[in-house]
Enzyme design. Structure first.
Site, mmCIF file in Angstrom:
data_model
loop_
_atom_site.group_PDB
_atom_site.id
_atom_site.type_symbol
_atom_site.label_atom_id
_atom_site.label_comp_id
_atom_site.label_asym_id
_atom_site.label_seq_id
_atom_site.Cartn_x
_atom_site.Cartn_y
_atom_site.Cartn_z
ATOM 1 N N SER A 1 9.374 -12.629 -8.613
ATOM 2 C CA SER A 1 9.680 -13.517 -7.490
ATOM 3 C C SER A 1 10.875 -13.110 -6.634
ATOM 4 O O SER A 1 11.097 -13.675 -5.576
ATOM 5 C CB SER A 1 9.879 -14.951 -7.982
ATOM 6 O OG SER A 1 8.620 -15.540 -8.204
ATOM 7 N N LYS B 1 17.618 -20.296 -2.171
ATOM 8 C CA LYS B 1 16.259 -20.724 -2.506
ATOM 9 C C LYS B 1 16.299 -22.198 -2.941
ATOM 10 O O LYS B 1 17.253 -22.631 -3.593
ATOM 11 C CB LYS B 1 15.741 -19.840 -3.645
ATOM 12 C CG LYS B 1 14.263 -20.004 -3.969
ATOM 13 C CD LYS B 1 13.869 -19.044 -5.109
ATOM 14 C CE LYS B 1 12.411 -19.160 -5.488
ATOM 15 N NZ LYS B 1 12.044 -18.267 -6.611
ATOM 16 N N SER C 1 7.819 -15.805 -5.390
ATOM 17 C CA SER C 1 8.068 -17.124 -4.837
ATOM 18 C C SER C 1 9.314 -17.204 -3.956
ATOM 19 O O SER C 1 9.426 -18.126 -3.160
ATOM 20 C CB SER C 1 8.197 -18.130 -5.977
ATOM 21 O OG SER C 1 9.337 -17.847 -6.767
#
Lengths: 439, 473
Positions: B179, B80, B155
């Site tokens: 997330s 990420k 996210s």
């Protein structure tokens, strides 16, 4: 004066730990090439996290203990949010409502007790440098100082005299130096002072409804001047029936006066909240007791002990304990002196009168010199008799004075005799024979 | 090999590499090929590090040849984009950091590198991790591989979609409140949110500092346990990491342990019918296997939203203060709507005169929620509920929905607030062929139990037909 000064003090002391407050960078930034003592943490890089320096926290608590503070078992760090270009993270890690130490006091030589509100830990900021580069005026940031541990010591508004403030600062400086936690040099910025000054009517008990904070003060002398000039300025305003503005003012050395920097309207809302990156700290009683046991003898204790143990005057004791290395040196001299039957008192006198610097001599050398200086020559009685008679002949006025009751006259005559004799002799013997001649 | 190499999970890939059935370079190339074929549509990688990946795969092959054994040696993974990577652009999908090259590796990145993993690149996310859709990314939304008209969630939407679309063998995500679990649910993959403090946050671009928990997103439960073994542990650089012993997360998952499962009605209210049904089926399967299921009463998760919104916005307003325009290239004008909204909200909540009303009250309720879970965990070992109230929503769902993220995360926020461990596992598909997820929540540092239940469910359903479904793309 119709008014009575109300003064409180905030002092920042930069600690002399090896590493910074929240990272492993060297905290010894003074005179180093800009931005060489930095890492992602003290540069406030995205994702970097603070890890508190245990040694710095211990130093902070030690300062608290030396100032007779309570050490709460529960404490935490908070974020103080504000913008300034030298503040890498956009917030300073500080302590808001649960500092490491609180509710202490310090006693001044005149017996006044100054309350210590709190002693807390925080981090220093970077430094802005404004200079010309290639003909252009630029502002540069040196982050070497960013994250260096700072201890803030806040007093109650208990001062009513600028000279007391000076004594407090000297005592505080002495204490942190004794603890060995900071060099507390004003000229290196290790110690920074901010007095809060206001005036209240005589007899009033409530705090005034305004206060003026003065910044940019870099010596103890200036703090006295700044307070005096500020008190005069405020008195004039009050005499005109007005109230001085609550504001921050800066001290200007040239004019020994203060100028307005920031008004109350611009006061920052720091939006304090608990620092989520550092878990709250909970001390065990053992930890705090351990620190208490590790506390060195502090200046006041040492002074008291010197008076009692060495039987020296409180004046001498206070001079000798001003600096820890001098105090230690004195004690070493006293030990060496024992062997030669030299009492601590003449040692203290000698060290003070000759302004001895400990590093330059050994205690043995000092003792040798004291011994030499106290050696007396054998008295030649015939020579003494002759000199006494000559002196008495030359000074009929002094004899008259003495006989009319002026005791001091004998001291004058004594001095004359010794001067004439031109050798180191026992004054007591001289005095006795002088008296026998006169009576 | 019948399967394309990029479709392998960690365990399979490790076996293949060990048996020299293929090389790390071949494995990495298969992933890169898949990325090239699909990423124009899916928009998963903000930064692709193809050259370094191939170079590192070569090095890994050399080590494999020498017989070096490292947990992730030669395994291509995606990271990420809020994890700092030395010299590799790290943006958190925010234009403010468009050109930021970190001078250091996040601890998690260092750990996977040391474990021999090959980093393929950095995956898209909601800008600054502010969201649950990956639609608020300053680099455009990522798409759900099961239906590209739908969102992957967020996210960590990029990481979840990368695993779901087999662009990588596994991925690293981070969860503040949902997330990891929510995008894993929407993308039909396994996502493990470790206990707060189990995995280091050092080098993860801070969002809600008192919540952030990095963790793995994988194709199987066993892979998540395997990656957690690599990631977990005390970090000298993160004062909030726990010194607690790290168990071998793999050793428990195949053992027979008696655990009590708790279910609370509050976590099924307002949840899509299909999602409720599939979750109930799944719980029934576990009950049939012999787990005791207890009905418990937990606080309505909606209360967590207020608490989370206040605390997280407050932390955000402070965490984003360093992007003041003096460094990192772009100034504050580059902040997107959502970030500005959160900064303003948090600044207000912390302002003098409001602090007690907002931050302090929220902190108190957070405490109450923590105690509510503690009470529940005296009766049960884990709690099971749907991960998300819905399946993946279509693109554009976040438009004019400032609280979209919080609503999508309502079922995961309470456990995030309490810093608990949790996992999402896929349990089937909706009528429209979108994945449905289930979460298993455990107390702090109970990852072993959470993984154990998840693994049992996986074992029970491994032959199910829905497991053979292929993504649309």
């Amino acid at each position: 004066m119709k008014y009575f000064p109300v003064i409180g003090l905030e002092v920042h002391v930069e600690l002399n730990t090896k590493s910074k407050m929240f990272c492993g960078c060297s905290a010894d930034y003074f005179g180093q090439k800009p931005n060489t003592h930095t890492c992602p943490v003290c540069l406030g890089h995205p994702g970097a996290l603070p890890v508190p320096n245990k040694k710095a926290i211990e130093s902070c608590i030690k300062i608290g203990l030396a100032l007779n503070c309570d050490i709460p078992v529960f404490s935490k760090f908070d974020r103080k949010n504000y913008f300034y270009p030298d503040l890498a993270k956009g917030y300073q890690i500080s302590q808001y409502d649960q500092p490491f130490a609180q509710n202490g006091w310090i006693k001044l030589s005149n017996g006044k007790k100054i309350g210590i509100t709190r002693v807390h830990m925080e981090e220093d900021t970077g430094k802005l440098i404004h200079e010309k580069v290639n003909g252009e005026n630029v502002s540069l940031i040196d982050f070497n100082r960013s994250g260096v541990p700072l201890v803030e010591i806040v007093t109650e508004p208990d001062f009513d005299d600028a000279e007391d403030v000076r004594e407090y600062l000297q005592k505080l400086q002495q204490i942190v130096r004794y603890l060995g936690v900071s060099s507390a040099d004003m000229d290196k910025g290790n110690m920074r002072l901010e007095p809060n000054i206001s005036l209240r009517k005589k007899g009033e008990k409530d705090l005034p409804n305004y206060k003026v904070e003065v910044k940019n003060i870099n010596s103890f002398g200036f703090v006295v001047k700044a307070i005096k000039s500020e008190l005069e300025r405020q008195e004039k305003i009050l005499n005109d029936g007005k109230t001085p503005l609550q504001e921050t003012r800066g001290y200007v050395e040239k004019s020994s006066s203060t100028v307005s920097q920031r008004s109350k309207e611009d006061a920052q809302d720091y939006r304090y909240f608990p620092e989520p990156d550092i878990p709250p700290l909970r001390w065990t009683i053992n930890f705090i007791d351990g620190l208490k046991n590790k506390m060195p003898e502090l200046p006041q204790e040492k002074e008291n002990r010197f008076i009692k143990e060495y039987k020296i005057s409180s004046y001498n004791a206070s001079l000798l304990t001003k600096d820890k290395s001098l105090a230690d040196f004195f004690e070493n001299c006293a030990i060496d002196g024992k062997e030669f039957e030299i009492n601590p008192k003449p040692i203290a006198d000698y060290l003070i009168n000759k302004k001895i610097v400990p590093e330059k001599q050994t205690p043995a050398e000092i003792i040798k010199k004291i011994k030499e200086s106290s050696k007396v020559d054998e008295i030649d009685n015939e020579k003494l008799e002759k000199i006494i008679q000559e002196v008495l002949k030359k000074n009929p006025k002094a004899i008259e004075d003495y006989k009319s009751g002026k005791e001091n006259a004998i001291m004058f005559l004594l001095g004359e005799v010794i001067r004439e004799y031109k050798a180191r002799i026992d004054t007591n013997i001289v005095k006795e024979s002088l008296l026998s001649k006169l009576n | 090999m019948t399967k394309n190499l990029n479709k392998l999970n960690i365990k399979e890939a490790k076996e293949g590499l060990k048996k020299k059935e293929f090389s790390s370079v071949e494995l990495t190339k298969a992933c890169l090929k898949r990325i090239k074929e699909t990423d124009e549509k899916l928009n998963i990688f903000v930064t692709l590090t193809e050259k370094e990946a191939l170079k590192n795969a070569e090095k890994a092959d050399a080590k494999l040849k020498e017989g070096v054994e490292l947990p992730l040696l030669g395994i291509p993974i995606a990271i990420k984009d809020n994890f700092c990577t030395t010299g590799t652009r790290t943006t958190a999908s925010a234009k403010v950091l468009d050109s930021y090259l970190p001078p250091y590796d996040a601890t998690v990145v260092k750990k996977v590198k040391d474990a021999g993993a090959i980093i393929l690149g950095k995956t898209n996310m909601d800008a600054w991790a502010h969201g649950s859709s990956t639609e608020t990314s300053d680099y455009g939304p990522s798409r759900n591989p099961w239906n590209t008209n739908h969102l992957p969630g967020g996210s960590s939407g990029g990481s979840a979609a990368a695993v779901a679309s087999n662009q990588c063998i596994a991925a690293i995500g981070s969860e503040t409140a949902g997330s990891i679990r929510q995008p894993s649910s929407w993308c039909g993959v396994v996502g493990l949110k470790p206990t707060f403090g189990r995995v280091s946050r050092y080098g993860v671009i801070a969002m809600g500092s008192s919540f952030d928990s990095p963790g793995p997103i994988t194709k199987t439960v066993e892979d998540s346990a395997f990656v957690l073994n690599v990631l977990a542990g005390k970090d000298e650089m993160d004062a909030t990491t726990s010194p607690k012993d790290i168990p071998d997360y793999l050793s428990n998952i195949n053992k027979n342990i008696n655990l009590v499962i708790g279910i609370s009605e509050e976590y099924f209210k307002g949840v899509d019918f299909e999602v409720v049904n599939k979750n109930k089926d799944a719980i029934l399967k576990l009950e049939k296997k012999g787990y005791q299921v207890e009905v418990i009463k937990l606080f309505d998760p909606k209360y967590a939203i207020d608490v989370y919104t206040i605390l997280q916005r407050s932390e955000v307003s402070s965490n984003l203060a360093r992007y003041d325009g003096i460094r990192y290239g772009n100034d504050r004008r580059a902040f997107s709507e959502e970030a500005k909204r959160r900064i303003m909200f948090g600044t207000h909540a912390l302002s003098s005169g409001y602090y007690d009303q907002y931050y302090n009250n929220a902190s108190r309720v957070r405490r109450v929620i923590i105690e509510d879970f503690q009470k529940a965990f005296k009766k049960v070992d884990v709690i099971i509920s749907p991960t998300s109230p819905t399946v993946a929503l279509p693109l554009g769902a976040t438009q004019n929905q400032a609280m979209f993220g919080e609503m999508a995360d309502v079922l995961v926020e309470p456990s995030s607030i309490a810093g608990l461990s949790g996992i999402n596992i896929p349990i089937g598909f909706s009528n429209k062929d979108l994945p449905i997820g289930m979460q298993v929540i455990g107390p702090q540092f109970a990852e072993e139990n959470v993984l154990k239940i998840a693994k049992d469910y996986e074992n029970l359903t491994i032959e199910d037909e829905w497991r053979n479904k292929e993504t649309e793309i």
